[in-house]
Scaffold this active site. Structure first.
Site, PDB file in Angstrom:
ATOM      1  N   TYR A  33      41.489  43.989  32.955  1.00 28.20           N
ATOM      2  CA  TYR A  33      42.688  43.586  33.675  1.00 28.20           C
ATOM      3  C   TYR A  33      42.327  43.050  35.054  1.00 28.20           C
ATOM      4  O   TYR A  33      41.195  43.172  35.510  1.00 28.20           O
ATOM      5  CB  TYR A  33      43.681  44.753  33.793  1.00 28.20           C
ATOM      6  CG  TYR A  33      43.302  45.840  34.783  1.00 28.20           C
ATOM      7  CD1 TYR A  33      42.280  46.733  34.521  1.00 28.20           C
ATOM      8  CD2 TYR A  33      43.982  45.967  35.997  1.00 28.20           C
ATOM      9  CE1 TYR A  33      41.940  47.732  35.434  1.00 28.20           C
ATOM     10  CE2 TYR A  33      43.660  46.960  36.903  1.00 28.20           C
ATOM     11  CZ  TYR A  33      42.634  47.841  36.615  1.00 28.20           C
ATOM     12  OH  TYR A  33      42.308  48.811  37.526  1.00 28.20           O
ATOM     13  N   ARG A  52      36.182  37.117  38.561  1.00 26.81           N
ATOM     14  CA  ARG A  52      35.830  38.501  38.186  1.00 26.81           C
ATOM     15  C   ARG A  52      36.297  38.804  36.765  1.00 26.81           C
ATOM     16  O   ARG A  52      35.615  39.498  36.008  1.00 26.81           O
ATOM     17  CB  ARG A  52      36.422  39.503  39.187  1.00 26.81           C
ATOM     18  CG  ARG A  52      35.954  40.934  38.910  1.00 26.81           C
ATOM     19  CD  ARG A  52      36.378  41.890  39.999  1.00 26.81           C
ATOM     20  NE  ARG A  52      37.828  42.029  40.066  1.00 26.81           N
ATOM     21  CZ  ARG A  52      38.479  42.725  40.994  1.00 26.81           C
ATOM     22  NH1 ARG A  52      37.809  43.354  41.955  1.00 26.81           N
ATOM     23  NH2 ARG A  52      39.784  42.805  40.992  1.00 26.81           N
ATOM     24  N   ARG A 100      42.266  49.125  12.551  1.00 24.73           N
ATOM     25  CA  ARG A 100      41.472  49.994  13.416  1.00 24.73           C
ATOM     26  C   ARG A 100      40.089  50.261  12.848  1.00 24.73           C
ATOM     27  O   ARG A 100      39.939  50.801  11.755  1.00 24.73           O
ATOM     28  CB  ARG A 100      42.207  51.324  13.646  1.00 24.73           C
ATOM     29  CG  ARG A 100      41.538  52.197  14.712  1.00 24.73           C
ATOM     30  CD  ARG A 100      42.353  53.449  15.003  1.00 24.73           C
ATOM     31  NE  ARG A 100      41.730  54.235  16.068  1.00 24.73           N
ATOM     32  CZ  ARG A 100      40.700  55.056  15.890  1.00 24.73           C
ATOM     33  NH1 ARG A 100      40.170  55.207  14.683  1.00 24.73           N
ATOM     34  NH2 ARG A 100      40.182  55.716  16.910  1.00 24.73           N
ATOM     35  N   HIS A 102      36.126  50.896  14.969  1.00 25.63           N
ATOM     36  CA  HIS A 102      35.536  50.880  16.308  1.00 25.63           C
ATOM     37  C   HIS A 102      34.750  49.605  16.597  1.00 25.63           C
ATOM     38  O   HIS A 102      34.843  49.047  17.680  1.00 25.63           O
ATOM     39  CB  HIS A 102      34.620  52.088  16.517  1.00 25.63           C
ATOM     40  CG  HIS A 102      35.350  53.382  16.662  1.00 25.63           C
ATOM     41  ND1 HIS A 102      36.103  53.926  15.642  1.00 25.63           N
ATOM     42  CD2 HIS A 102      35.457  54.230  17.707  1.00 25.63           C
ATOM     43  CE1 HIS A 102      36.639  55.065  16.051  1.00 25.63           C
ATOM     44  NE2 HIS A 102      36.266  55.272  17.306  1.00 25.63           N
ATOM     45  N   LYS A 149      36.116  45.641  35.111  1.00 20.58           N
ATOM     46  CA  LYS A 149      37.490  46.072  35.392  1.00 20.58           C
ATOM     47  C   LYS A 149      38.219  46.353  34.076  1.00 20.58           C
ATOM     48  O   LYS A 149      39.113  45.617  33.645  1.00 20.58           O
ATOM     49  CB  LYS A 149      38.223  45.031  36.246  1.00 20.58           C
ATOM     50  CG  LYS A 149      39.406  45.642  37.014  1.00 20.58           C
ATOM     51  CD  LYS A 149      39.833  44.751  38.146  1.00 20.58           C
ATOM     52  CE  LYS A 149      41.135  45.175  38.798  1.00 20.58           C
ATOM     53  NZ  LYS A 149      41.199  46.520  39.315  1.00 20.58           N
ATOM     54  N   GLU A 182      34.002  55.384  45.249  1.00 18.83           N
ATOM     55  CA  GLU A 182      35.182  54.572  45.589  1.00 18.83           C
ATOM     56  C   GLU A 182      36.428  55.378  45.262  1.00 18.83           C
ATOM     57  O   GLU A 182      36.335  56.508  44.781  1.00 18.83           O
ATOM     58  CB  GLU A 182      35.159  53.245  44.814  1.00 18.83           C
ATOM     59  CG  GLU A 182      35.257  53.427  43.318  1.00 18.83           C
ATOM     60  CD  GLU A 182      35.272  52.120  42.531  1.00 18.83           C
ATOM     61  OE1 GLU A 182      35.672  51.084  43.080  1.00 18.83           O
ATOM     62  OE2 GLU A 182      34.900  52.160  41.344  1.00 18.83           O
ATOM     63  N   LEU A 207      33.609  49.136  41.556  1.00 17.70           N
ATOM     64  CA  LEU A 207      34.158  47.806  41.309  1.00 17.70           C
ATOM     65  C   LEU A 207      33.946  46.959  42.568  1.00 17.70           C
ATOM     66  O   LEU A 207      34.212  47.429  43.676  1.00 17.70           O
ATOM     67  CB  LEU A 207      35.656  47.901  41.000  1.00 17.70           C
ATOM     68  CG  LEU A 207      36.294  46.558  40.666  1.00 17.70           C
ATOM     69  CD1 LEU A 207      35.905  46.115  39.264  1.00 17.70           C
ATOM     70  CD2 LEU A 207      37.805  46.616  40.789  1.00 17.70           C
TER      71      LEU A 207
END
Ligand code: PDD
Length: 285
Positions: A33, A52, A100, A102, A149, A182, A207
């Site tokens: 995201y 990014r 589904r 993995h 991210k 962080e 990040l």
């Protein structure tokens, strides 16, 4: 006015906006995201956020779902449709919808793209910045690639909730060596007694915040001295100032850490000056 979201090519009222339950974001948090500040209807540092995003996607081997130029059009359209004055635009890209399993889905599975936006209360944020925020510390318990991210944010969720339950606005992760990495949704900074600004070096352990990058530019212009290194909780509690940076909080002074006041317990001059000047240095589009 109903909020509008972009979902896989369509602009929809939020109540009609939905993704498939077999989306890998939902099943595995297999996605990434970005959060970009919006000011006076303009995107702040959009170019760097898209760069990014491309890096996060490529580290996870998810295809970029559209060109940066097309993504920019979607961002601006969502900002326009939602009449964002000051707020954020949120983008999520997942590995797409598939039964589904993995391991990666079949080649050609299209990534899912969602973009939303919301207004925030500028006056309320300014008031919080004028008072400063409290932070708590929690043990670092995230995976070793938090430079990506990813939407996989369970440790961050638990850390933020712990902060909230203790009357604080942010939680700082402390690693095995006693150093702060962080915040749960921000980068962490201190100003030492002799006026050096310290923030952790970037590697796979934090990040690389876009706000952090721009603040480094503001600092250089203001003639501030920088030390890019990890700092301990004790150092932070003995610091003259502390603050956090993120797209939604810009530069936010920290006035208490684990209950102890930082400096004189009020927002510091350096943090306040960085907040004041930030938008002169950020790109607007
Ligand atoms: N958070 N570190 C973490 C863990 C973050 O989640 C964020 C951003 C940052 C600061 O990055 P930037 O300056 O690019 O916003 C650092 C966003 C705002 C969020 O999760 O809402």
């Amino acid at each position: 006015m109903s909020r509008i979201a972009y979902v896989n090519g369509r602009y929809l009222p939020l109540r009609d906006a939905s993704v498939n339950i077999e989306d890998r974001g939902y099943q595995f948090s297999d996605g990434v995201y970005e959060v970009c500040e919006v000011l006076d209807g303009k995107l702040i540092d959009e170019r760097r956020h898209i760069e990014r995003l491309q890096r996060s996607l490529s580290e996870l081997r998810i295809a970029m779902p559209m060109t940066p130029a097309a993504l920019s059009v979607v961002f601006h359209e969502v900002v326009r449709l939602n009449r964002i004055h000051w707020g954020i635009v949120y983008l999520q890209v997942t590995r797409g919808v598939s039964r589904r399993d993995h391991a990666f889905p079949p080649a050609g599975t299209r990534p899912s793209v969602v973009v939303t936006a919301r207004n925030m209360d500028f006056a309320a944020a300014e008031k919080i910045a004028g008072d400063g925020i409290a932070v708590i510390t929690v043990p670092e318990n995230r995976w070793t690639r938090v430079d990506i991210k990813s939407v996989s944010l369970l440790p961050n969720v638990l850390a933020k909730q712990a902060a909230r339950e203790q009357g604080a606005k942010e939680a700082w992760f402390v690693d095995n060596s006693g150093h702060i990495t962080e915040g749960s949704s921000s980068n962490a900074w201190i100003v030492t007694r002799d006026g050096k600004v310290v923030t952790r070096q970037v590697d796979h352990g934090i990040l690389k915040g876009i706000t952090r990058t721009v603040v480094l530019e503001v600092m250089a212009k203001q003639g501030l001295k920088l030390e890019e290194r990890a700092f301990t909780l004790e150092e932070a509690q003995a610091a003259r100032e502390a603050f956090v940076t993120s797209a939604s909080q810009i530069v936010m002074p920290v006035v208490r850490i684990d209950g102890k006041p930082v400096g004189n317990g009020a927002p510091g001059l350096i943090a306040s000056a960085l907040r004041r000047d930030f938008h002169q240095f950020a790109e607007q589009s």
